[in-house]
Write a protein that holds these residues in place. Structure first.
Motif, PDB file in Angstrom:
ATOM      1  N   ASN A 119      14.319  22.663  -8.834  1.00  0.00           N
ATOM      2  CA  ASN A 119      14.285  23.337 -10.205  1.00  0.00           C
ATOM      3  C   ASN A 119      15.127  24.640  -9.845  1.00  0.00           C
ATOM      4  O   ASN A 119      15.404  25.168 -11.115  1.00  0.00           O
ATOM      5  CB  ASN A 119      12.804  23.639 -10.477  1.00  0.00           C
ATOM      6  N   HIS A 120      15.091  25.184  -8.819  1.00  0.00           N
ATOM      7  CA  HIS A 120      15.379  26.638  -8.553  1.00  0.00           C
ATOM      8  C   HIS A 120      16.039  26.714  -7.298  1.00  0.00           C
ATOM      9  O   HIS A 120      15.414  26.430  -6.343  1.00  0.00           O
ATOM     10  CB  HIS A 120      14.263  27.454  -8.971  1.00  0.00           C
ATOM     11  N   MET A 121      17.061  27.437  -7.184  1.00  0.00           N
ATOM     12  CA  MET A 121      17.838  27.464  -5.898  1.00  0.00           C
ATOM     13  C   MET A 121      17.458  28.538  -4.775  1.00  0.00           C
ATOM     14  O   MET A 121      17.903  28.776  -3.773  1.00  0.00           O
ATOM     15  CB  MET A 121      19.396  27.623  -6.170  1.00  0.00           C
ATOM     16  N   GLU A 122      16.755  29.655  -5.391  1.00  0.00           N
ATOM     17  CA  GLU A 122      16.278  30.763  -4.737  1.00  0.00           C
ATOM     18  C   GLU A 122      15.847  30.209  -3.217  1.00  0.00           C
ATOM     19  O   GLU A 122      14.813  29.090  -3.411  1.00  0.00           O
ATOM     20  CB  GLU A 122      15.265  31.706  -5.323  1.00  0.00           C
ATOM     21  N   PRO A 123      15.966  30.902  -2.086  1.00  0.00           N
ATOM     22  CA  PRO A 123      15.851  30.023  -0.893  1.00  0.00           C
ATOM     23  C   PRO A 123      14.369  29.977  -0.539  1.00  0.00           C
ATOM     24  O   PRO A 123      13.839  29.211   0.209  1.00  0.00           O
ATOM     25  CB  PRO A 123      16.440  31.128   0.135  1.00  0.00           C
ATOM     26  N   ASP A 124      13.424  30.639  -1.249  1.00  0.00           N
ATOM     27  CA  ASP A 124      12.058  30.573  -1.117  1.00  0.00           C
ATOM     28  C   ASP A 124      11.791  29.107  -1.300  1.00  0.00           C
ATOM     29  O   ASP A 124      10.960  28.382  -0.869  1.00  0.00           O
ATOM     30  CB  ASP A 124      11.227  31.560  -1.704  1.00  0.00           C
ATOM     31  N   HIS A 125      12.465  28.290  -2.377  1.00  0.00           N
ATOM     32  CA  HIS A 125      12.079  27.039  -2.662  1.00  0.00           C
ATOM     33  C   HIS A 125      13.297  25.981  -2.131  1.00  0.00           C
ATOM     34  O   HIS A 125      12.867  24.986  -2.026  1.00  0.00           O
ATOM     35  CB  HIS A 125      12.111  26.839  -4.353  1.00  0.00           C
ATOM     36  N   VAL A 162      14.920  32.082 -15.512  1.00  0.00           N
ATOM     37  CA  VAL A 162      13.640  32.323 -14.902  1.00  0.00           C
ATOM     38  C   VAL A 162      13.529  31.383 -14.034  1.00  0.00           C
ATOM     39  O   VAL A 162      12.955  30.428 -13.675  1.00  0.00           O
ATOM     40  CB  VAL A 162      12.594  31.670 -16.029  1.00  0.00           C
ATOM     41  N   HIS A 163      14.160  32.105 -12.673  1.00  0.00           N
ATOM     42  CA  HIS A 163      14.457  33.149 -12.591  1.00  0.00           C
ATOM     43  C   HIS A 163      15.859  33.745 -12.400  1.00  0.00           C
ATOM     44  O   HIS A 163      16.459  34.693 -12.602  1.00  0.00           O
ATOM     45  CB  HIS A 163      13.543  33.544 -11.202  1.00  0.00           C
ATOM     46  N   TRP A 164      16.542  32.606 -11.937  1.00  0.00           N
ATOM     47  CA  TRP A 164      18.219  32.836 -11.634  1.00  0.00           C
ATOM     48  C   TRP A 164      18.859  31.872 -12.728  1.00  0.00           C
ATOM     49  O   TRP A 164      18.138  31.018 -13.415  1.00  0.00           O
ATOM     50  CB  TRP A 164      18.692  31.929 -10.238  1.00  0.00           C
ATOM     51  N   CYS A 191       8.471  25.734 -11.546  1.00  0.00           N
ATOM     52  CA  CYS A 191       8.911  26.628 -10.338  1.00  0.00           C
ATOM     53  C   CYS A 191       8.332  28.012 -10.722  1.00  0.00           C
ATOM     54  O   CYS A 191       7.079  28.327 -10.793  1.00  0.00           O
ATOM     55  CB  CYS A 191      10.240  26.586 -10.236  1.00  0.00           C
ATOM     56  N   ASP A 192       9.250  28.982 -10.680  1.00  0.00           N
ATOM     57  CA  ASP A 192       8.712  30.502 -10.846  1.00  0.00           C
ATOM     58  C   ASP A 192       7.976  30.633 -12.135  1.00  0.00           C
ATOM     59  O   ASP A 192       7.400  31.761 -11.715  1.00  0.00           O
ATOM     60  CB  ASP A 192       9.958  31.556 -10.850  1.00  0.00           C
ATOM     61  N   ALA A 193       8.574  30.092 -13.065  1.00  0.00           N
ATOM     62  CA  ALA A 193       7.456  30.353 -14.307  1.00  0.00           C
ATOM     63  C   ALA A 193       5.989  30.069 -14.259  1.00  0.00           C
ATOM     64  O   ALA A 193       5.956  29.299 -13.674  1.00  0.00           O
ATOM     65  CB  ALA A 193       8.407  29.748 -15.515  1.00  0.00           C
TER      66      ALA A 193
HETATM   67 FE   LIG Z   1      12.940  32.815  -7.992  1.00  0.00          FE
END
Ligand SMILES: [Fe+2]
Ligand SMILES: Cc1cc2nc3c(=O)[nH]c(=O)nc-3n(C[C@H](O)[C@H](O)[C@H](O)COP(=O)(O)O)c2cc1C
Ligand SMILES: [Fe+2]
Length: 412
Positions: free
Chosen positions: A80-86, A147-149, A166-168
């Motif tokens: 859903n979201h590429m930020e490395p935490d996920h 939300v967020h990238w 995801c982040d939302a």
């Molecule tokens: Fe994020």
């Protein structure tokens, strides 16, 4: 950490993370959770990922074992979201399961190649696209950019009504073995609400416009469960977190709650003498007040309280022809995160030239913050009794204005 069942054919896997700064800058004394979800039809998908912060998702693999899921049964990895935490676990996962299809947006596909030299097949999806896992589990995708990238999307299981945003709708705060709202006491829900406002103000606040649009999109879905990438899963009352996020997004442009946050810093105690009178003035009108000293309090907490407050008081002296620098740092962060349109008042001491006010005006202008200030009370050296009385009166007046503003335009 135990894997738990969310609903039919759907499990939550999670890791609690402690002792790091989130995004390298936000303190998390109560930790935070990284959640991912497995949905099993005839095919199996894993949604989001659990990065255990050293790059090796051992916690996730351990929970596969608990559920009796074999890594090589996983057909789809939904990002859903590429930020490395996920997404940071993908490389390690590829080592135990080389063949899987990644499902994600076109923008995320580009990032996948840049971050992880991706070699897996990628199924690019956009809003309205679906993926049929079999046994009725048709996953629908909705882009929720920023939300967020910019590449972010949400996944919705049309069979169980579970939304994976995801982040939302997430929050800080580690989770014990009871990750569902139906298992928590009111006190625990309140704790996550505090941590959700800090998470929102710190992580999502700057994107309140996109967050509002994501809420609107979510409300068109027949959701029954909200299962975010951080924090608790909303199974009993998912509408609560939707309403909370609506309020948080609204607070960016004010009014927020009937609260005032006093932020102050002082080198030699002259400015500090104005703190008690201003607090008393605010309290005399029955308005809640939060007090933070800078630089002692990390701006993560100040941001959270200002986010919730319709009024802000700034107490700081002049320092090297500008304002006391820890205050400038906080105001700069408030501007970046778009804490806009507050009712405000400033007081402070100076020695010869002044200059705090000039820098304050510059910061307000730079971030188009549009704070509506009462006349400042600035004094040379120590404050006189007259100055202190005036500070009390300004605190009281600010509280009256905040009450009127919230009554007229507040978000219920
Ligand atoms: Fe994020
Ligand atoms: C390092 C330092 C730099 C200062 N720079 C200025 C200045 O540029 N202009 C000014 O008017 N006062 C300046 N002052 C004076 C302070 O603003 C003044 O001492 C004030 O009373 C300090 O308030 P406080 O007791 O709340 O720290 C400076 C003081 C210090 C210690
Ligand atoms: Fe995240």
């Amino acid at each position: 950490m135990q894997a738990t069942q969310v609903t039919d054919n759907t499990w939550r896997l999670s890791a609690n993370i402690h002792d790091i700064l989130f995004e390298g800058m936000w303190p998390i004394p109560h930790g935070f959770s990284m959640n991912s979800y497995i949905v099993k039809g005839e095919k199996t998908a894993i949604i989001d990922g659990v990065c255990d912060w050293d790059g090796t998702p051992e916690v996730l693999f351990d929970q596969f074992d608990q559920m009796g899921v074999k890594a090589d049964e996983i057909d789809y990895v939904i990002i859903n979201h590429m930020e490395p935490d996920h997404s940071g676990w993908i490389k390690a996962f590829r080592e135990i399961r080389p063949n899987f299809t990644i499902v994600t947006t076109a923008k995320a596909k580009v990032l996948l190649e840049a971050f992880y030299d991706n070699t897996n097949e990628v199924m690019v999806v956009k809003s309205g696209d679906t993926l049929d896992l079999g046994n009725g589990h048709v996953l629908a995708f909705a882009e929720i950019p920023n939300v967020h990238w910019p590449e972010t999307m949400a996944t919705f299981d049309t069979k169980t009504g579970t939304l994976f945003p995801c982040d939302a709708f997430g929050s800080f705060g580690a989770i014990n073995e009871s990750p569902y709202d139906d298992q928590l006491t009111q006190e625990q829900i309140d704790f996550y609400e505090y941590e959700a406002t800090r998470y929102y103000a710190n992580i999502v606040g700057a994107y309140s416009g996109p967050a509002k649009r994501a809420v609107v999109k979510t409300e068109t879905l027949p959701f029954k469960i909200i299962a975010p990438g951080h924090g608790i899963v909303w199974r009993q009352n998912p509408q609560k977190i939707i309403e909370d996020y609506k309020r948080y997004a609204f607070y960016s442009k004010g009014p927020a709650k009937e609260e005032i946050t006093v932020i102050w810093g002082s080198m030699y105690g002259n400015t500090q003498r104005g703190v008690d009178p201003v607090v008393e003035g605010i309290r005399s009108e029955g308005v809640k007040v939060n007090v933070h000293q800078v630089p002692d309090t990390h701006y993560s907490y100040i941001l959270r309280d200002v986010w919730n407050s319709s009024g802000v008081v700034l107490g700081m002296p002049t320092y090297e022809y500008k304002m006391f620098s820890p205050m400038a740092v906080v105001l700069d962060e408030l501007g970046r995160k778009k804490a806009l349109n507050r009712q405000a008042f400033r007081f402070g001491s100076y020695g010869w030239s002044g200059g705090a006010q000039k820098e304050l005006d510059e910061i307000m202008l730079r971030y188009k913050m549009e704070w509506d200030f009462l006349d400042p009370v600035e004094f040379l050296g120590a404050p006189s009794q007259e100055d202190l009385d005036l500070i009390y009166q300004r605190g009281k007046k600010l509280a009256v204005q905040v009450k009127e503003w919230v009554a007229a335009d507040g978000c219920t």
